[in-house]
Motif scaffolding. Structure first.
Motif, PDB file in Angstrom:
ATOM      1  N   ILE A 182       0.845  -1.200   0.000  1.00 59.02           N
ATOM      2  CA  ILE A 182       0.000   0.000   0.000  1.00 59.02           C
ATOM      3  C   ILE A 182       0.877   1.246   0.000  1.00 59.02           C
ATOM      4  O   ILE A 182       0.657   2.188  -0.775  1.00 59.02           O
ATOM      5  CB  ILE A 182      -0.911   0.025   1.252  1.00 59.02           C
ATOM      6  CG1 ILE A 182      -1.903  -1.133   1.201  1.00 59.02           C
ATOM      7  CG2 ILE A 182      -1.610   1.366   1.380  1.00 59.02           C
ATOM      8  CD1 ILE A 182      -3.226  -0.822   0.613  1.00 59.02           C
ATOM      9  N   THR A 186       0.615   3.955  -2.910  1.00 64.05           N
ATOM     10  CA  THR A 186      -0.024   5.241  -2.641  1.00 64.05           C
ATOM     11  C   THR A 186       0.929   6.252  -2.029  1.00 64.05           C
ATOM     12  O   THR A 186       0.637   7.439  -2.004  1.00 64.05           O
ATOM     13  CB  THR A 186      -1.200   5.080  -1.673  1.00 64.05           C
ATOM     14  OG1 THR A 186      -0.673   4.620  -0.417  1.00 64.05           O
ATOM     15  CG2 THR A 186      -2.200   4.072  -2.192  1.00 64.05           C
ATOM     16  N   ILE A 194      -4.420   7.542   1.882  1.00 65.41           N
ATOM     17  CA  ILE A 194      -4.595   6.393   0.988  1.00 65.41           C
ATOM     18  C   ILE A 194      -5.833   6.611   0.136  1.00 65.41           C
ATOM     19  O   ILE A 194      -5.790   6.485  -1.099  1.00 65.41           O
ATOM     20  CB  ILE A 194      -4.727   5.079   1.788  1.00 65.41           C
ATOM     21  CG1 ILE A 194      -3.417   4.749   2.498  1.00 65.41           C
ATOM     22  CG2 ILE A 194      -5.117   3.931   0.882  1.00 65.41           C
ATOM     23  CD1 ILE A 194      -3.502   3.616   3.488  1.00 65.41           C
ATOM     24  N   PHE A 209      -2.354  -2.811  -5.771  1.00 69.90           N
ATOM     25  CA  PHE A 209      -3.276  -2.352  -4.735  1.00 69.90           C
ATOM     26  C   PHE A 209      -4.214  -3.486  -4.332  1.00 69.90           C
ATOM     27  O   PHE A 209      -4.441  -3.746  -3.141  1.00 69.90           O
ATOM     28  CB  PHE A 209      -4.059  -1.146  -5.254  1.00 69.90           C
ATOM     29  CG  PHE A 209      -4.943  -0.500  -4.235  1.00 69.90           C
ATOM     30  CD1 PHE A 209      -4.395   0.129  -3.124  1.00 69.90           C
ATOM     31  CD2 PHE A 209      -6.326  -0.502  -4.380  1.00 69.90           C
ATOM     32  CE1 PHE A 209      -5.204   0.725  -2.195  1.00 69.90           C
ATOM     33  CE2 PHE A 209      -7.137   0.087  -3.441  1.00 69.90           C
ATOM     34  CZ  PHE A 209      -6.572   0.710  -2.350  1.00 69.90           C
ATOM     35  N   ALA A 212      -2.464  -6.001  -2.288  1.00 67.79           N
ATOM     36  CA  ALA A 212      -2.341  -5.513  -0.915  1.00 67.79           C
ATOM     37  C   ALA A 212      -3.634  -5.754  -0.146  1.00 67.79           C
ATOM     38  O   ALA A 212      -3.618  -6.190   1.016  1.00 67.79           O
ATOM     39  CB  ALA A 212      -2.001  -4.031  -0.929  1.00 67.79           C
ATOM     40  N   CYS A 267     -10.750   3.313   3.092  1.00 67.24           N
ATOM     41  CA  CYS A 267      -9.708   3.204   2.069  1.00 67.24           C
ATOM     42  C   CYS A 267     -10.112   2.389   0.859  1.00 67.24           C
ATOM     43  O   CYS A 267      -9.681   2.672  -0.244  1.00 67.24           O
ATOM     44  CB  CYS A 267      -8.446   2.591   2.662  1.00 67.24           C
ATOM     45  SG  CYS A 267      -7.838   3.500   4.051  1.00 67.24           S
TER      46      CYS A 267
END
Lengths: 499, 672
Positions: A182, A186, A194, A209, A212, A267
């Motif tokens: 992450i 980001t 995030i 992503f 993750a 998020c």
């Protein structure tokens, strides 16, 4: 030498954590100098919990904003869960008085670890950054590992702790890997950043992503004992001292779900289309495996472990139903964990009262034969908890399911709810088996029950909660509305910050 | 004053609760419960209700005629979508009459029970049930809407069941209770559907309500929308009433219900519960007035039952069975009245009937008590000498039911006959025909009643010496209620003296605000097939006063003839009945066996129903399909559980492996 300027407002918001930290240290010292934690120490334990609750009430009306460089936030959502985990810890303390003596582990360190663990949970539920999530999980878990092993001379207890520790380390490794991905994608570990980065760079479908998310989901799935990350649960729940089992089933689960909700809500909502199908599958296998395997359990602690897995499955339905348009699912989850906490605390309180040394350890079904007829109050409480766990109206368990399921139906997850309802029907079988043993079976010698004052208090309060929270639909019981209302305001705030 | 309505209903509930606790706590102990305490609680509870009801009565009197209504909403009860039902009580003039009858007669019977039930093992249980019955009955008559009425309706059914089978150790009593319950449930089912039908129409009109006043308002505003509904709902409600009020075809449970203690027969199966159907039809008068068909059905069934049950009464040997069929018959008269729209007449007869029938039952109870449980009249005779008070009050009540002026039933029965005669219901021949049936029925009533009087209290002695040894007049706690009720039978009629006899028919005017469509709509509705109802409600008559008096004299005459025939057959020439029975053996057997209706039901309904349940529902559906599914799921789940359990090896490496596999699956689904 000059001290850095301390913002008293921040200190106030940290007060629950600081009180728990202080308490943990105090009892660490107490354990070093006394052989046994008597009534005096125990009353201090209770006082510390009450102080935490007082701070929660005090902070309730304080305007929340991220503190410590955005690591934590003490809003109503986190305060709600802070109060819940503190109550669970308090219930554990009240349950454990005679139990600790009976099994020769009445030491100050027990409470010290309990306080540290609770503090970890408070960090976890207040986390606004992946790093503080990790810190919270670790602080909570390390203390729990020790608590599980607290019956030092007991084989099962040691085995459980080691298993929990090994698999826990395994799981948190994946979690951390997810966190690093992450950060790589980001450039931040802060929830707000995030979310902003995902929106800005259009990362919702970025493979890294999503990878993750998968890794973090596995880590959190381990904590809430979702299938297939659940396999430690029955062994650990069975081996741990029963009050600690109770604490794990209620507080650990509630705190983990709090972090789960906040993280996914803030998020990962933009990628919901990707992960909702997985949560769907996880929910189905979790509740099905939990319920089905619970059917064949003979040991009541293992049965409760699988029951706890099944309930995690029901709560996952709420995660699948999370929506940015409304808070139905989130408030449903919050209501669910509260109800689950009360009925589970109550059930485990009675289980600890009946547990004893010996071959069967007082944990098999026949150990409950005739209990309802010999000890009407205890039997009635247990029956109420079992009915509530099975979700029979008018107990709270029914309404907990109702709120979560109706949120899911509104999100169009009808198939999932049908499977969940069928699962509930299945679960009746093993919950009612306890009731059958208590009321329809007899044995010659009465059940030896060591229900001290603390256990009676926990039973009574849990019973009242299970009945009061469930007695009627909204509008009749103002409390339910209040809880939902608190949630809405709190989540609206989270929404406003995140999105 | 409206704030005290709850007291009327909840005082008996509290009594039932306290006595229930006493009954439970003494159920297994060696000591018997303190009867003084139980009877004090049991009797004070309905007394409180009665006193409160009298207070409400005077409060109502103080109000202007059109506003005689008090309402108390206790709590919101069922709230779901457009449906909003409060648990609310209401007393208007119609409810007021019912409340006074129920609490007044009920209190008297409670006191009587102290003597009758003395030294019974279930003393506390008895009073608990009896108080619970009072609660349910009062909820029924004070309900503000149909669902609350239905609660009371079912509640009285439950208490009736409990009290019929009160001496449950005798299998016959338990069976009688079960029969009453099952037969009542059939009626209740129709009643429930009637409620749904009514609700569906109010929902379609945009005012979903089941409130009596709300429905009344709606019907007054949109009579056309209710044209067919009124017929359907009216018939369904009436089917419910045939169950509760023992009319053809569901009357069969009432004679069996005599298995209960006699005060119960007096209170529940004569004075109050069985009249619930009549009350319900009067309460929903505005529904029935929209449907001439439903009214004609009610009137016809009522008249038919009145005659049919009266003829069965002729041949009964059991004194309580005579009274039971008499009750069925008298209820038929009430339905005939409300069926032709003469609601006031029906309720008037309901009230007078409560007095004289309760008096007859309690008198019978006094006899049975004295005879140590003997109920066969052919084993009695000449009891009048030993039981002066019982025999005198019994005779007064019997004269009342026979319609001898100026006793109460003379006025009430006559009003019914007159209203039926002048009614405008159904085809032109129907009113005259119904009148003829009821007229003959009145003569039969007088006959079988005096047959019972003469067989029991006069003529030659037929009881054994041993029975003579025990024979005694009942204690004052039992005779005082008899005197009170006999006095009531004498004077109760004077509240409704018709205009033709120089009275003002106060009772009639008192009920007016509660009956029929709302007053200011009445004019529009007048031309709407309800002419007869309006005229009888208003007391206006087309026929001449001379005709009315002529009919009155006729009905008195038929009653007197009935009495004289009874005297001739059972006192002067006691051999004739036997010879008559010999000569018309077939007819006698038919009537004696109650026209074989029970046997017919047994053959056509009970047996096939049992066969269906046993052969199809139990052996196939239950055992094969339902149990099969349940057991199959169970077996499957356990097998599955055992299989999954195999993975639970207890080895950490297995756990880690599954963890990893799970994670790979997640990654595959998310990223892949």
């Amino acid at each position: 030498m000059t001290f850095p300027v301390v913002d008293t407002n921040v200190l106030l918001q940290l007060a629950p954590m600081l009180v728990l930290l202080l308490a943990g240290l105090v009892f660490m010292m107490a354990g070093a100098f006394t052989r046994r934690a008597g009534a005096f120490q125990r009353s201090f334990v209770i006082v510390f919990h009450i102080v935490v609750l007082v701070y929660v009430i005090k902070l309730w009306s304080v305007e929340a904003s991220p503190i410590l460089n955005g690591m934590l936030i003490v809003d109503r959502f986190s305060l709600f869960f802070t109060a819940l985990v503190t109550l669970c810890a308090l219930g554990t303390v009240l349950t454990s008085a005679h139990y600790l003596d009976r099994f020769g582990m009445n030491r100050g360190e027990f409470f010290s670890m309990l306080f540290f663990s609770t503090m970890g949970m408070v960090v976890l539920v207040s986390a606004l950054d992946l790093i503080s999530v990790f810190l919270g999980i670790e602080l909570m878990s390390l203390a729990i590992y020790i608590l599980v092993a607290f019956r030092r001379r007991d084989f099962l207890s040691n085995e459980a702790a080691l298993k929990y520790f090994l698999i826990g380390a395994f799981a948190i490794g994946f979690f951390l890997y997810g966190v690093s991905l992450i950060y790589g994608v980001t450039g931040s570990t802060n929830f707000g950043d995030i979310a902003a980065a995902v929106a800005e760079k259009g990362l919702a479908r970025n493979p890294l992503f999503l990878l993750a998310i998968a890794l973090i989901l596995a880590g959190l799935g381990f904590k809430v004992s979702s299938v297939p990350f659940h396999m430690w649960t029955p062994d650990v729940y069975q081996g741990a001292p029963t009050p600690i089992t109770s604490f794990m089933a209620t507080a650990v689960k509630a705190a983990s779900f709090a972090a789960f909700v906040r993280l996914f809500y803030m998020c990962f909502m933009t990628s919901k289309d990707q992960w909702v199908a997985i949560i769907w599958v996880l929910a189905v296998v979790t509740m099905t495996v939990g319920n089905v395997v619970a059917l064949v359990q003979r040991n009541i602690k293992r049965m409760m472990a699988y029951s706890s897995i099944a309930h995690a499955g029901y709560i996952l339905i709420g995660i699948a139903a999370l929506s940015v348009d409304n808070n139905n699912a989130a408030s449903g989850i919050m209501f669910y964990v509260v109800v689950y906490a009360f009925m589970t605390l109550g059930a485990f309180a009675l289980i600890s009262a009946i547990e004893k040394k010996g071959i069967t350890r007082g944990l098999e079904e026949p150990d409950y034969s005739g209990l309802g007829l010999e000890r009407p109050f205890l039997g009635f409480c247990m029956a109420a908890f079992m009915f509530s766990l099975a979700g029979i109206p008018p107990t709270a368990g029914f309404f907990a399911k109702y709120y979560v399921f109706s949120a899911a139906v509104n999100e169009g997850l009808v198939g999932l709810v049908i499977i969940a309802v069928l699962n509930s029907a299945l679960s009746l079988y093993y919950y009612l088996r306890v009731v059958v043993a208590m009321y329809m079976q007899r044995r010659d010698v009465p059940v030896p029950v060591d229900a001290d004052l603390g256990i009676r208090i926990v039973l009574l309060i849990s019973l009242l909660a299970v009945l009061w929270l469930g007695f009627g639909p909204s509008g009749v019981v103002p409390g339910v509305e209040d809880v939902l209302e608190w949630t809405r305001t709190s989540l609206a705030k989270v929404n406003g910050l995140g999105m | 004053m409206e704030n005290y309505l709850w007291v009327i209903t909840f005082a008996p509930l509290a009594g039932a609760f306290v006595n229930g606790i006493l009954a439970v706590s003494f159920s297994n102990s060696q000591r018997s419960v303190n009867e003084r305490l139980v009877s004090f609680i049991g009797c004070v509870a309905p007394l409180i209700s009665f006193v409160t009801a009298v207070g409400i009565f005077f409060h109502l009197r103080g109000l202007p005629e059109s506003e005689r209504l008090v309402v108390q909403t206790l709590f919101p009860w069922l709230v779901s979508g457009e449906l909003h039902i409060d648990f609310a009580l209401m007393v208007d003039t119609l409810s007021m009459v019912m409340v006074l009858v129920v609490t007044g007669v009920g209190t008297v019977i409670h006191f009587y029970s102290i003597g009758y039930m003395a030294k019974d093992d279930g003393f506390a249980r008895y009073f608990s049930y009896l108080n619970l019955f009072m609660f349910a009955m009062l909820v029924l008559v004070m309900a503000k809407n149909l669902p609350v009425l239905f609660v009371g309706w079912e509640g009285v059914g439950l208490c009736s069941y409990l009290l019929i089978g009160f001496w449950y150790k005798d299998i016959n009593n338990a069976a009688a209770g079960k029969k009453a319950f099952v037969v009542n449930r059939m009626g209740d089912f129709a009643f429930l559907i009637g409620i749904f039908v009514l609700f569906a129409v109010t929902l379609r009109l945009g005012h979903p309500t089941l409130d009596f006043l709300g429905v009344r308002e709606l019907i007054s505003e949109h009579p056309d929308a209710f044209a067919t509904t009124a017929t359907v709902a009216g018939i369904l409600f009436f089917i419910g009433a045939t169950g509760k009020s023992a009319q053809i075809p569901l009357y069969v449970w009432l004679p069996d219900a005599m298995a209960g203690p006699t005060p119960v027969s007096a209170l529940i199966h004569a004075a109050t519960m069985v009249t619930a159907g009549v009350y319900m039809v009067a309460r929903l008068s505005y529904v029935y007035l929209e449907s001439p068909v439903a009214m004609a059905i009610v009137a016809t069934v009522g008249a038919a039952t009145a005659f049919f049950a009266a003829t069965i009464g002729i041949c009964q040997k059991d004194i309580k069975k005579v009274l039971a069929y008499s009750t069925v018959s008298q209820l038929g008269y009430m339905f005939a009245a409300v069926g032709v729209g003469a609601y006031a007449a029906g309720i008037f007869h309901l009230m007078t009937h409560a007095f004289f029938k309760a008096c007859l039952f309690l008198g019978a109870g006094s006899v049975i008590h004295a005879m140590s449980g003997e109920q066969d009249m052919f084993k009695m005779g000449s009891l009048g000498k030993k039981m002066k008070i019982t025999s005198v009050t019994f005779v007064i009540a019997a004269l009342t039911i026979a319609g001898v002026p100026p006793l109460a039933a003379f006025f009430s029965k006559d009003e019914i006959l007159w209203n039926v005669f002048t009614a405008g219901v159904g085809p032109a021949w129907l009113p005259g025909f119904l009148w003829a049936i009821l007229f003959v029925g009145a003569g039969v009533t007088a006959f079988y009643m005096f047959r019972a009087v003469l067989l029991t209290f006069y003529g030659e002695r037929r009881y054994t010496d041993e029975a003579a040894h025990h024979l005694h007049e009942s204690p004052p706690v039992m005779t005082m209620p008899l005197i009170i009720l006999a006095a009531g039978s004498v004077v109760a009629g004077f509240v409704g003296v018709p205009a033709v006899l120089g009275g003002s028919n106060w009772f009639h005017h008192y009920l007016e605000p509660a009956i029929g469509p709302i007053a200011h709509h009445a004019a529009e509705v007048a031309g709407h097939a309800t002419e007869s109802a309006v005229h009888s409600a208003g007391g206006e008559t087309h026929a001449s006063h001379g005709l009315e008096i002529a009919l009155m004299v006729l009905s008195v005459l038929v009653g007197v003839i009935g009495i004289l025939v009874a005297f001739r057959l059972y006192l002067h020439k006691p051999l004739i009945p036997g010879r008559l029975a010999e000569r018309a053996k077939g007819l006698y057997q038919l009537v004696y066996n109650k026209y074989f209706v029970d046997e017919a039901y047994e053959k056509t309904l009970v047996k096939p129903g049992y066969q269906l349940s046993d052969k199809l529902c139990f052996r196939v559906v239950d055992v094969w399909i339902i149990d099969g599914i349940v057991n199959g799921v169970g077996v499957f789940a356990r097998l599955f559980g055992s299989a999954v359990r195999l993975f639970q090896t207890g080895l950490v490496r297995t756990y880690a492996l599954f963890f990893l596999l799970g994670l790979l699956y997640l990654i595959y689904r998310l990223v892949g």
